[in-house]
Every structure is written in C-alpha cells, then in structure tokens.
Design a protein around this motif. Structure first.
Motif, short mmCIF file in Angstrom:
data_model
loop_
_atom_site.label_atom_id
_atom_site.label_comp_id
_atom_site.label_asym_id
_atom_site.label_seq_id
_atom_site.Cartn_x
_atom_site.Cartn_y
_atom_site.Cartn_z
N SER A 84 -32.21 23.69 72.14
CA SER A 84 -31.20 23.28 71.15
C SER A 84 -29.93 24.10 71.28
CB SER A 84 -31.77 23.42 69.74
OG SER A 84 -32.80 22.48 69.51
N GLY B 190 -29.23 11.81 66.52
CA GLY B 190 -28.44 12.15 67.69
C GLY B 190 -27.35 11.12 67.89
N ASP C 160 -25.89 14.69 64.31
CA ASP C 160 -25.91 15.12 65.70
C ASP C 160 -25.92 16.64 65.74
OD1 ASP C 160 -25.37 13.60 68.51
OD2 ASP C 160 -24.59 15.64 68.60
N LEU C 161 -26.42 17.18 66.83
CA LEU C 161 -26.45 18.62 67.02
C LEU C 161 -25.07 19.18 67.30
CD1 LEU C 161 -28.50 21.03 67.40
CD2 LEU C 161 -28.46 20.50 69.85
N ASP D 40 -30.31 19.56 63.50
CA ASP D 40 -31.23 19.60 64.62
C ASP D 40 -32.34 18.59 64.34
OD1 ASP D 40 -33.35 20.32 66.44
OD2 ASP D 40 -32.44 22.31 66.64
N ALA D 41 -32.67 17.75 65.32
CA ALA D 41 -33.67 16.70 65.14
C ALA D 41 -35.06 17.25 64.85
CB ALA D 41 -33.72 15.80 66.36
N SER E 117 -32.38 5.74 67.57
CA SER E 117 -31.78 6.75 68.44
C SER E 117 -31.57 6.16 69.82
CB SER E 117 -32.69 7.98 68.53
OG SER E 117 -32.09 8.99 69.31
N ALA F 87 -30.89 13.01 71.10
CA ALA F 87 -31.82 14.09 70.75
C ALA F 87 -33.09 14.13 71.59
CB ALA F 87 -32.20 14.04 69.26
N VAL G 64 -34.85 17.70 73.44
CA VAL G 64 -35.59 18.64 72.61
C VAL G 64 -36.83 19.15 73.32
CG1 VAL G 64 -34.77 17.64 70.44
CG2 VAL G 64 -36.89 16.78 71.48
N VAL H 184 -40.01 16.28 66.30
CA VAL H 184 -39.05 15.23 65.94
C VAL H 184 -39.79 14.02 65.36
CG1 VAL H 184 -37.25 13.69 66.78
CG2 VAL H 184 -37.43 16.00 67.71
#
Length: 254
Positions: free
Chosen positions: A6, A60, A81-82, A107-108, A123, A127, A131, A137
């Motif tokens: 991440s 994501g 989203d990250l 974060d997912a 999605s 993500a 990951v 997730v």
C-alpha cells in the motif's frame, strides 16, 4: 498500519496520476464505465444490473470515471482511492463535467464505511491487483454490502502472468510458471519498494472469494473486439486475439 504494498503503490500512483490520466483518460471518458483495456462498457454489459436508486461503492476509483457514470444512471454513489493524486483528478473532472462524486482517500484493506451500507460494489482494475491481502479486501467488501448485494470486479487475467508484459510477438511466448506467485516489484534508486502487483491464479481468486462469503455468480473473459487497435501496456490486438487479458468476476454476498 498500511502494508508495504500500500505504501509503495500510493507513492507510485501519486507520482504518475497526471501521466496516467493524460494517456488513458480519453479512452476511459470523464463520465464512462470501461471495465478493461478490451473496452467492455458497463452501458452495454450491465454486469451490475439496475443501479437506479441503489447505493453503490466504487473501489479504487482513480479519477472516478466509473462512479461518475453511475451517478448519471441514478445511483447513489461513494468512491475511494488510495492515491490523493488520482482523487485530485476526480475533483477536476467533477468541476469540468458538473457531475460530482463524493470521494475519500482510503485503503481497500480497511474500508471507512459502516456495515451493510451498499447494495452493490464495483472495481475496474482498482485496488485488487495491488494489495498484498486480497482476503482482507473481500472481507471488507462483504462487511459493507447488504445481504444479497452484488460485487463485480475486473483484474488482469491470471494467465497473463505466465507471459512477458509485451504487446508485441515476444508477449506470445510463456517465460515463467503460471504458478509462480512472486509479486512483480519495482524499486527506486535507493532500493526502496516503489510499485507492486500481486499474482493470484484463477483458483486462488475463487478460493479467496468462497472463503470470504462471496458467491461467484459469473465470470467474463472479454474477447478483443474487431476494429479495436489501441495498445495499453501489455494489452494489444496481437495478444488480445490469442490470449485473454482480463477476468471480470461477478459475485453476491451470501
């Protein structure tokens, strides 16, 4: 605490968000839902079913192109989203189009949403390829879905990992084992991890989904369409007519 994957990927996407949107934004469309480089469009595929009046989460989201299309279809949408860099583009496109999506940086593997908040989640290459803990997730997705809720996501087709990521003839000859789950990693000039993708076989994906309480209801392997000549990284007409490039899983919360 964010995982090594991440942290690395957040930095990579922040640093590359401008270039990514400049290169791929026209194909994705500011208000469009494209599942994959093959160009499968949710407007025709309808993998999420009817979304009008439903609560939908995009995982994501990048610049939230898919989420924005869902808004135009009458869905109540949240997205995350990250990467802050990607979310800045989401805000830019909101202003340019007048179609606004509520987004959050998250974060997912640890979703900032209450249990049973959504009727559906989606999605499009967001993500999950990046990951370290896909099970986390899936567990989070199940937690935030209502009973019977639908989850549809697209990832690189697992078979692509057995071939070089090359759109030309070299990409048609396998050079590694499909069963080698070693992540693809890039490092910066200091040797620090700067980008990661994780490989999972088709069996891995199915097992992880089953263990999380998400039942697989469909699997789409989009064929390369006639007349589509766009190259996107390792995706190309040459490879796409010989090998599947994308897998799209449809699931339901048990």
């Amino acid at each position: 605490m964010p995982s090594r994957s991440s942290r690395a990927n957040r930095g990579w996407w922040d640093g590359n968000a401008d270039d990514y949107q400049a290169e791929h934004g026209p194909f994705l469309r500011d208000t469009g839902f494209v599942w994959c480089p093959e160009g499968l469009d949710e407007a025709e595929a309808r993998l999420l079913g009817e979304v009008r009046g439903r609560d939908v989460l995009e995982i994501g989201c990048g610049a939230a192109q898919c989420a924005r299309w869902l808004v135009t279809q009458g869905a109540r949408v949240a997205a995350f989203d990250l990467s802050r860099g990607q979310l800045l583009h989401a805000r830019r496109i909101d202003e340019e189009t007048g179609v606004r999506v509520p987004v959050v940086q998250a974060d997912a593997e640890a979703l900032p949403f209450a249990p049973e908040s959504f009727d559906a989640a989606c999605s499009a290459f967001g993500a999950l390829p990046f990951v370290a803990d896909a099970a986390a997730v899936f567990g989070e997705v199940r937690r935030v879905l209502r009973p019977g809720g639908r989850f549809v996501f697209s990832v690189s087709h697992p078979i692509r990992w057995a071939f070089p990521d090359d759109p030309g003839p070299r990409g048609l000859t396998s050079d590694r084992s499909y069963f080698d789950r070693t992540p693809y990693e890039e490092r910066d000039e200091h040797g620090e991890l700067s980008y990661v993708e994780h490989h999972r076989t088709m069996g891995d994906w199915m097992s992880l989904l089953a263990a999380s309480g998400l039942a697989v209801t469909g699997l789409v392997e989009p064929e390369w369409p006639q007349g589509h000549e766009r190259v996107w990284g390792g995706w190309s007409p040459l490879r796409g007519r010989q090998l599947p490039g994308t897998a799209i899983f449809s699931c339901a919360r048990i």
